[in-house]
Scaffold this active site. Structure first.
Site, mmCIF file in Angstrom:
data_model
loop_
_atom_site.group_PDB
_atom_site.id
_atom_site.type_symbol
_atom_site.label_atom_id
_atom_site.label_comp_id
_atom_site.label_asym_id
_atom_site.label_seq_id
_atom_site.Cartn_x
_atom_site.Cartn_y
_atom_site.Cartn_z
ATOM 1 N N HIS A 84 0.161 -9.041 7.893
ATOM 2 C CA HIS A 84 1.649 -9.673 7.422
ATOM 3 C C HIS A 84 2.898 -9.098 8.452
ATOM 4 C CE1 HIS A 84 0.270 -11.255 3.449
ATOM 5 N NE2 HIS A 84 -0.835 -12.127 4.483
ATOM 6 N N GLU A 86 5.739 -8.230 7.476
ATOM 7 C CA GLU A 86 6.354 -7.018 6.869
ATOM 8 C C GLU A 86 5.594 -5.744 7.090
ATOM 9 O OE1 GLU A 86 6.343 -10.259 3.644
ATOM 10 O OE2 GLU A 86 5.206 -9.831 5.512
ATOM 11 N N CYS A 115 4.943 -10.796 -0.160
ATOM 12 C CA CYS A 115 3.970 -11.327 -1.102
ATOM 13 C C CYS A 115 3.471 -9.855 -1.936
ATOM 14 C CB CYS A 115 2.904 -11.699 -0.275
ATOM 15 S SG CYS A 115 1.795 -10.771 0.807
ATOM 16 N N CYS A 118 2.228 -6.998 0.191
ATOM 17 C CA CYS A 118 2.733 -6.268 1.025
ATOM 18 C C CYS A 118 3.954 -5.220 0.111
ATOM 19 C CB CYS A 118 3.972 -7.107 1.835
ATOM 20 S SG CYS A 118 2.963 -8.066 3.044
#
Length: 207
Positions: A84, A86, A115, A118
Site C-alpha cells: 500500500h 502508506e 486501511c 496500514c
C-alpha cells in the site's frame, strides 16, 4: 514555467515540453486524469501526495527535496510486490537524512484514508519517531471505526480534504499544463458527507 519532462518513469531528457510550477520543476508530477480519477472519483487505488516541513523557529520551512507522491504497488504493477502507498512511504522514510534533533511535520494528501492493515504500522512509526508529526487529509474515508481512532490517539491529525487541499494538490503535485483547478459537481456535498463520516468514526463513542 515550461521545462522538458518525461512521463512517469520516462526519460526527463527526452520528454515533451510541459508546464511545471517553478517550485516543482525538480520532480515528477501526476497527470490530470490520474488525479481526478482518484481524488475526485472513488477508484480503489490509493495515491498519496506528501510533503515534509521542518520547524525553523516559529514557521515550518518546506524541505522540497522530500515532496512527491506514491501509489499502491502490485495491483497493476505485477513486477513489484503488493504494497500500500502508506507502507511505501514508511519504506522510503529511513533513507532521508533528517536531523533527529529537529521537529518535522509530514503532510499527506491521500485518495483514501489508511486501511486497517496500514494503521498499526503507522501507529508504530509515530511511536518510534517522536521528532515527526503526521497530518493526513483524505479525499475519501474508509468506514471502519477503531483503526482511525488508534491513529488519532497516536498523535496523527486526520481530516477530509476541502477545496483548499484539492487546490493545493493541483498546484503542487499535478502536471496541470497551466490549467486552473476547477471544482467538480457536488464537490461541497461530497466534502460535507465525508467530514460527517470521519467525525462519526472518530468521536461517536456509541460505536
Amino acid at each position: 514555467m515550461w521545462v522538458a519532462r518525461g512521463g512517469e518513469g520516462g526519460d526527463p531528457q527526452g520528454g515533451p515540453m510541459t508546464w511545471v510550477p517553478p517550485a516543482c520543476a525538480h520532480r515528477r508530477l501526476m497527470d490530470i486524469n490520474t488525479f481526478e480519477e482518484n481524488f475526485r472519483d472513488k477508484k480503489r487505488k490509493t495515491y498519496l501526495c506528501y510533503k515534509v516541513e521542518v520547524r525553523e523557529g516559529d514557521p515550518w520551512t518546506p524541505v522540497l527535496e522530500h515532496w512527491d507522491y506514491l501509489r499502491n504497488q502490485g495491483a497493476d504493477t505485477p513486477w513489484l510486490p503488493r504494497h500500500h502507498a502508506e507502507l511505501c512511504f514508511l519504506d522510503l522514510f529511513p533513507s532521508w537524512p533528517l536531523d533527529q534533533e529537529k521537529q518535522y511535520r509530514l503532510t499527506w494528501y491521500i485518495s483514501w484514508s489508511p486501511c486497517p492493515d496500514c494503521v498499526p504500522e503507522l501507529v508504530e512509526f509515530l511511536k518510534k519517531n517522536s521528532h515527526v508529526s503526521l497530518r493526513i487529509f483524505a479525499a475519501h474515508v474508509y468506514t471502519y471505526i477503531h483503526g482511525l481512532r488508534d491513529l488519532r490517539d497516536a498523535g496523527a491529525q486526520l481530516a477530509i480534504m476541502t477545496r483548499n487541499e484539492h487546490q493545493h494538490c493541483w498546484d503542487t503535485f499535478v502536471d496541470s499544463q497551466g490549467q486552473p483547478f476547477g471544482p467538480w459537481p457536488n464537490m461541497e456535498e461530497h466534502i460535507a458527507d465525508q467530514c460527517d463520516e470521519l467525525e462519526n468514526i472518530l468521536w461517536n463513542r456509541e460505536n
